[in-house]
Scaffold this motif. Structure first.
Motif, mmCIF file in Angstrom:
data_model
loop_
_atom_site.group_PDB
_atom_site.id
_atom_site.type_symbol
_atom_site.label_atom_id
_atom_site.label_comp_id
_atom_site.label_asym_id
_atom_site.label_seq_id
_atom_site.Cartn_x
_atom_site.Cartn_y
_atom_site.Cartn_z
ATOM 1 N N MET A 1 2.852 4.030 -8.820
ATOM 2 C CA MET A 1 2.579 3.602 -10.189
ATOM 3 C C MET A 1 1.072 3.452 -10.374
ATOM 4 N N ASP A 2 0.531 4.233 -11.296
ATOM 5 C CA ASP A 2 -0.919 4.271 -11.515
ATOM 6 C C ASP A 2 -1.256 3.568 -12.826
ATOM 7 N N GLU A 3 -1.517 2.279 -12.761
ATOM 8 C CA GLU A 3 -1.841 1.458 -13.936
ATOM 9 C C GLU A 3 -0.869 1.728 -15.093
ATOM 10 N N PRO A 4 0.434 1.627 -14.838
ATOM 11 C CA PRO A 4 1.397 2.065 -15.850
ATOM 12 C C PRO A 4 1.428 1.211 -17.107
ATOM 13 N N PHE A 5 0.967 -0.058 -17.019
ATOM 14 C CA PHE A 5 1.085 -0.953 -18.168
ATOM 15 C C PHE A 5 -0.266 -1.303 -18.790
ATOM 16 N N SER A 6 -1.331 -0.621 -18.389
ATOM 17 C CA SER A 6 -2.687 -1.022 -18.797
ATOM 18 C C SER A 6 -2.935 -0.875 -20.288
ATOM 19 N N ALA A 7 -2.227 0.042 -20.956
ATOM 20 C CA ALA A 7 -2.475 0.276 -22.385
ATOM 21 C C ALA A 7 -1.670 -0.658 -23.291
#
Length: 267
Positions: A160-166
Motif C-alpha cells: 500500500m503506497d500512501e493509499p489514503f493521503s488524498a
C-alpha cells in the motif's frame, strides 16, 4: 517461528538520471512474516515507494536480493495485491465490474467473479452502489472500491503506497479502521508506505524508519499496542504518545537532512 514471506537482503536500487547514476535505496535488509503489518516512513523522496517496487517485482534490484515466499523476485510474484496512491479504478466499469475485474483476469468465470465481487462490495460498505460508476462516487467511496479490488483476490501480501493521503481527515480515519477490520484474520503480510507517522503507529505492528537518500533502514520499532484497534481512540492513549515521541526523535533527524539536501540542490 514462521518463515518470512518477504525478505530484503542488502537490496540496492540505482536509477540512471540526467545527472548520472542515483542510488534510491541501498543495503535494505528486512524480513516480514505472514500476518505482519509493517509501516515504512521516511523523508519525502527517500525511496519508500521504491521499496514497494522491489518487493512487487515492478523494479529489479540493482544488487542484493529480494525474496517473496522464499524465492527470488523475478517479475511480479503471485499472491500480491497493490494499492496505489492514485486508485486504479476503470472509469468505464461500474463498482461491481471493477471489483470483479481481478478474478476475471485470473480466469474465473464471469458469474463466479461477480458473485465474489458482490461479497467484497458489501464488506467494504458499498452495498447498493454496485451499478454506480467512478465519477458518481466520493473520494472515500472510490477508496473503498480500490480496497475491495485489492482484497478480492485474497492476496498473501498487500502493498500500500500512501493509499489514503488524498482523503480528508475524517474519511481517512474511517478508511484506516476499515482496512484494519478487513485485514484482521486474513494472515496477509502488509507493507504500508506513509508520510504520516500517526497513521503508521495506529495501523502497524512495526514501523520501519528510512534515512534520507540514499535510503537505508535507520531503525525498526515494534508497536506494542493491543488489537483490535480504533485508530481515533488509540491516538489519545499515553502509550501511543510515548511511541510517537520515540519514533519522531529518530525520524526528524532524517527529515532535517533531506531538507538541507534539497536546499543545497536548489542553490
Amino acid at each position: 517461528m514462521t518463515q518470512p514471506v518477504i525478505e530484503l537482503r542488502e537490496a540496492t536500487k540505482r536509477f540512471r538520471g540526467s545527472t548520472g547514476i542515483m542510488t534510491a535505496v541501498q543495503n535494505l535488509t528486512m524480513t516480514i512474516r505472514p500476518g505482519e503489518f509493517v509501516a515504512v516512513v521516511g523523508p519525502t523522496g527517500c525511496g519508500k515507494s521504491t521499496t514497494l517496487s522491489l518487493v512487487s517485482g515492478l523494479e529489479p534490484a540493482s544488487s542484493g536480493e529480494v525474496l517473496v515466499g522464499g524465492k527470488p523476485v523475478q517479475g511480479i510474484p503471485a499472491g500480491i495485491g497493490y494499492m496505489f496512491q492514485q486508485d486504479a479504478i476503470m472509469p468505464w466499469k461500474n463498482v461491481l465490474d471493477n471489483v470483479a475485474a481481478g478474478p476475471r483476469f485470473r480466469g474465473v468465470r464471469k458469474a463466479d467473479a461477480r458473485a465474489v465481487a458482490t461479497t467484497w462490495v458489501e464488506r467494504v460498505g458499498l452495498a447498493g452502489f454496485e451499478s454506480y460508476y467512478p465519477h458518481q462516487l466520493s473520494g472515500g467511496m472510490r477508496k473503498r472500491v480500490a480496497l475491495a479490488q485489492t482484497l478480492v483476490n485474497e492476496p498473501k501480501i498487500i502493498l500500500m503506497d500512501e493509499p489514503f493521503s488524498a482523503l480528508d481527515v475524517q474519511t481517512r480515519s474511517l478508511m484506516q479502521d476499515e482496512l484494519l477490520r478487513l485485514w484482521a484474520g486474513t494472515g496477509a503480510a502488509v507493507i504500508f508506505v506513509t508520510h504520516d507517522l500517526e497513521e503508521a503507529i495506529a495501523l502497524a505492528d512495526r514501523v520501519v524508519v528510512l534515512t534520507a537518500v540514499p535510503a537505508t533502514i535507520k531503525a525498526d520499532f515494534v508497536i506494542d499496542l493491543p488489537r483490535p484497534r480504533d485508530v481515533e481512540e488509540i491516538r489519545l492513549t499515553t502509550a501511543f504518545l510515548d511511541i510517537y515521541r520515540e519514533i519522531w526523535d529518530c525520524l526528524r533527524e532524517e527529515v532535517a537532512r533531506a531538507r538541507r539536501g534539497a536546499t543545497l540542490n536548489a542553490a
